[in-house]
Enzyme design. Structure first.
Site, mmCIF file in Angstrom:
data_model
loop_
_atom_site.group_PDB
_atom_site.id
_atom_site.type_symbol
_atom_site.label_atom_id
_atom_site.label_comp_id
_atom_site.label_asym_id
_atom_site.label_seq_id
_atom_site.Cartn_x
_atom_site.Cartn_y
_atom_site.Cartn_z
ATOM 1 N N HIS A 538 0.829 -1.203 0.000
ATOM 2 C CA HIS A 538 0.000 0.000 0.000
ATOM 3 C C HIS A 538 0.871 1.265 0.000
ATOM 4 O O HIS A 538 0.739 2.140 -0.868
ATOM 5 C CB HIS A 538 -0.914 0.001 1.229
ATOM 6 N N GLU A 539 1.746 1.349 0.990
ATOM 7 C CA GLU A 539 2.580 2.556 1.094
ATOM 8 C C GLU A 539 3.477 2.696 -0.124
ATOM 9 O O GLU A 539 3.750 3.801 -0.592
ATOM 10 C CB GLU A 539 3.402 2.532 2.383
ATOM 11 N N HIS A 542 1.819 4.511 -2.894
ATOM 12 C CA HIS A 542 1.949 5.974 -2.843
ATOM 13 C C HIS A 542 3.310 6.402 -3.401
ATOM 14 O O HIS A 542 3.416 7.378 -4.132
ATOM 15 C CB HIS A 542 1.867 6.467 -1.396
ATOM 16 N N HIS A 545 3.306 6.167 -7.077
ATOM 17 C CA HIS A 545 2.557 7.295 -7.627
ATOM 18 C C HIS A 545 3.512 8.479 -7.791
ATOM 19 O O HIS A 545 3.614 9.076 -8.864
ATOM 20 C CB HIS A 545 1.393 7.617 -6.677
HETATM 21 ZN ZN LIG Z 1 -2.461 5.394 2.011
#
Ligand SMILES: [Zn+2]
Length: 761
Positions: A538-539, A542, A545
């Site tokens: 998940h992290e 980011h 991204h």
């Molecule tokens: Zn998040």
């Protein structure tokens, strides 16, 4: 935990702690700086309350120390973050200097006698505040990762002043008049779509911060923001104090049911606190959660549960409910009224993808009954297990209570799915999971990751990697700070130390991931849980991204986006952990033996296990967040009573509680970040599942064509494209909620509507 920084420029630059096992991360989008919250792993906050060491008076900072925080970054890769040059005593003077410089720059732009142009106003603003961005980045790292008492003292003093500084810029009437003129003329200025979006971002931000208000209303907003900043700091310091102040020390014969790894961690934690030979259960989520899952001692489970869910609610010196929360709600409502909105939530959502609280609430209330129905099924399954052990009417018979949920859920998991999550852990070595993330990112985006040494870091065990693209060109740096330490926020999060941009030559990005794993003895691997593996992906989503960002203007660089969109790329990235391609290569034990296929099959099969609990505890928090911020504060009264009454109206099952009870709800009360914004995880998760189905409908998780569309339409564009448009470009249609419901094992009605929303303009 508070937003600090240059508000004009601020969109979700700092993103995202994720707290949650299931895809309900917890993050706050921030302005330029902030700190992350939210518990998840064994952080060991050692703060306040018990034996709070009074910091020795620091020697005053030298001019060179102050300059070190403000100066342009030097060295390879477009300049390195000077973590090795930070002296805490220099923060205050450096922040003061940065604010003064930034205000002077903004005044010069506002007072320019020439008529406003895109260049002399918008581009000039993009170039302003660079020293501030540098010092705020460092300051944000210290307040979230190294918040020792001396840092906390600076934070307490500076947060209202930083809030005032933001307001001075946001409410600069002459500056806003220039932006407003450009916004009104935007269709005649021959702007590129990216430039047009940038004008809108400045304009919308200004409006949201009160730039159009009369002077007396502006002054009131400023006063409110300063008071709020102090209340946020007090809220989070109370919470930290309750997390540090309550430790349950157990003896060896209190440990029935606990796995060996948990016993070892508890022994280590006790030894750290001077209780050698005992076992410490800390008052953090990462300690509480596994204890409640495995402890056979129902009396101790109840005790740990009550202590954890009473944080901030003990009616003592660290209480958040009596004055802090009511005061925050009152001030927020006042601010919304000054801005011309009926309530804080309506003001907050004006520039989100959801657009209005009613849209967000509609999505939540659509999912809620399905979650409640599932919770009742889960409780019935658990009650059967409990009754089989001790039939009703016999000694030891119980009725499932909230402190039993995790414990019996684990038994159901074993019985129904024959899956013991402890069997998974040996196959999840932190270093290998990290390599698996790299590999998947290589497949999807063409990135390679190479470890670099000799780069300054702020903690000894940090790792730094250079990221390159398919053509071997430098893309950016990725910092990884895996381990817990005193003064580090609990949870996991991503930080953008420097956004990508090409305004004045190409500036590569620097991003980081931060977690709270417990450092193992030398030579031993860190074994992590499946949920931790999901959090890692998940992290990293980011971070990816940010690394994919390809825009001209720093304000628009990924991961900046509307708050209810910014979690979409991160939640989407979680999906690749469970692909066979990653598991077979990277989920291996210390002898290199890959995770058995039948264990993987069981993990897949159990994906819809306990979704009533995970969705329910999250949604209860998200709905309460919205209710608190839509209600007239005068009608709320005692927040505990309001919480209880409103949850009863929702038919909240008695066997569970909100994931973040009101007195502990850092996302919404230790900063502005997630206030009336906690729904955004659901919103983004609906996008995530709908988007992942684009892969599975095509050639699978590594389908090249879909990956390219994801890169082109979502990952690289940052906020240069409005979120609803970006999504439609990628998917060819608006998002649909069905994939989300399917992923949870909830019933899917025909033609379920989805987060649609009017877009950001
Ligand atoms: Zn998040």
């Amino acid at each position: 935990m508070r937003a600090v920084g240059f508000q004009w420029r601020g969109l979700a630059l700092k993103v995202s702690p994720k707290s949650n096992p299931e895809p309900f991360p917890v993050m706050r989008s921030m302005l330029l700086v902030g700190a992350a919250i939210v518990a998840m792993m064994a952080a060991m906050p050692v703060l306040a309350q018990t034996a709070a060491p009074t910091p020795a008076p620091a020697p005053p900072a030298s001019p060179a120390d102050v300059q070190a925080l403000l100066a342009p970054w030097t060295g390879p890769y477009g300049g390195l973050v000077p973590f090795d040059k930070v002296k805490v005593s220099a923060f205050k003077p450096a922040l003061e200097e940065a604010m003064a410089q930034n205000l002077a720059e903004v005044d010069a732009i506002a007072d320019n006698p020439k008529p406003p142009t895109f260049d002399n106003t918008i581009v000039a603003l993009e170039r302003a505040g660079k020293a501030g961005a540098r010092v705020f980045t460092l300051y944000g790292v210290w307040t979230s990762n190294l918040a020792t008492p001396d840092v906390q003292a600076v934070d307490t003093e500076m947060s209202p002043r930083l809030a005032e500084f933001q307001d001075k810029i946001a409410q600069n009437a002459k500056l806003f008049a220039r932006v407003d003129a450009l916004y009104k003329a935007r269709d005649t200025l021959h702007l590129t779509p990216e430039q047009k979006q940038l004008v809108w971002v400045y304009w919308a931000n200004g409006v949201k911060q009160g730039a159009q208000l009369a002077p007396d209303a502006k002054a009131k907003v400023t006063a409110i923001n300063q008071k709020l900043a102090s209340l946020y700091t007090a809220f989070s310091q109370n919470l930290l104090a309750d997390e540090a102040g309550y430790v349950l020390y157990l003896k060896a014969d209190d440990l029935a049911g606990l796995p060996q790894a948990l016993k070892d961690a508890a022994a280590g934690a006790a030894a750290d606190k001077g209780h050698k030979g005992e076992y410490a259960i800390l008052n953090t989520r990462s300690s509480m959660d596994p204890f409640l899952t495995y402890s056979d001692r129902r009396d101790l489970r109840e005790k740990v549960w009550r202590t954890f869910y009473s944080r901030g609610d003990n009616r003592d010196a660290h209480d958040n409910t009596r004055t802090i929360i009511p005061e925050i709600l009152k001030l927020r409502a006042e601010k919304a009224h000054l801005m011309g909105y009926p309530n804080y939530a309506a003001w907050k959502l004006q520039d989100e993808m959801a657009k209005t609280p009613e849209n967000a609430m509609a999505l939540m209330l659509k999912v809620w009954p399905a979650a409640v129905a599932r919770i009742h099924e889960e409780v019935a399954d658990m009650q059967k297990v409990a009754d089989a052990e001790h039939p009703q009417g016999t000694p030891g018979a119980i009725k499932i209570e909230a402190w039993d949920y995790r414990y019996y859920a684990e038994k159901v998991r074993k019985a129904k799915y024959d899956l013991d999550m402890n069997q998974v852990k040996p196959y999840l070595q932190l270093d290998k999971v990290r390599d698996g993330m790299f590999w998947a990112a290589g497949q999807l985006y063409g990135f390679t990751f190479t470890r670099v040494e000799g780069v300054p870091t702020f903690a000894p065990a940090m790792q730094v990697y250079e990221v390159k693209d398919r053509a071997g060109r430098h893309v950016g740096l990725w910092y990884f700070d895996p381990y817990a330490r005193p003064g580090k926020n609990s949870g996991a999060w991503m930080d953008a130390y420097r956004p990508q941009q090409t305004l004045d030559g190409s500036t590569p990005t620097i991003v980081s991931n931060n977690a709270n794993f417990v450092k193992p003895p030398p030579g031993q691997p860190v074994l992590i849980s499946w949920d931790d593996g999901v959090t890692m992906f998940h992290e990293f989503g980011h971070a990816l991204h940010g690394l994919n960002s390809n825009v001209t203007y720093p304000t628009l660089a990924s991961p900046s986006q509307a708050q209810d969109f910014v979690e979409f790329p991160s939640q989407l990235n979680e999906n690749w952990l469970s692909t066979p391609e990653v598991l077979s290569r990277f989920a291996v034990d210390v002898n290199g033996k890959p995770i058995p296929a039948d264990l993987v099959a069981k993990i897949q099969k159990s994906k819809t296990f306990n979704t009533g609990f995970t969705v329910g505890e999250y949604l209860a928090s998200a709905i309460m967040d919205m209710k608190f911020h839509m209600a007239d504060p005068a009608t709320i009264g005692d927040p505990d009573v309001f919480e209880k009454t409103e949850l009863a109206k929702l038919n909240m099952p008695s066997e569970m509680v909100m994931r973040h009870r009101t007195p502990q709800f850092s996302h919404i009360f230790s900063g502005d970040g997630y206030a009336a914004g906690y729904y955004s995880y659901l919103w983004a998760e609906v996008l995530d599942h709908d988007a992942y189905e684009a892969f599975t409908e095509a050639g699978g998780p590594y389908d090249k064509a879909v990956a390219k569309r994801l890169h082109d339409d979502i990952m690289q564009v940052g906020y240069s494209v409005p979120p609803d448009v970006a999504y439609r470009n990628f998917r060819g249609r608006d998002p649909e909620v069905a994939a989300y419901l399917r992923s949870k094992g909830f019933p899917v009605e025909a033609a379920a509507p989805a987060p649609r929303a009017a877009g950001t303009k």
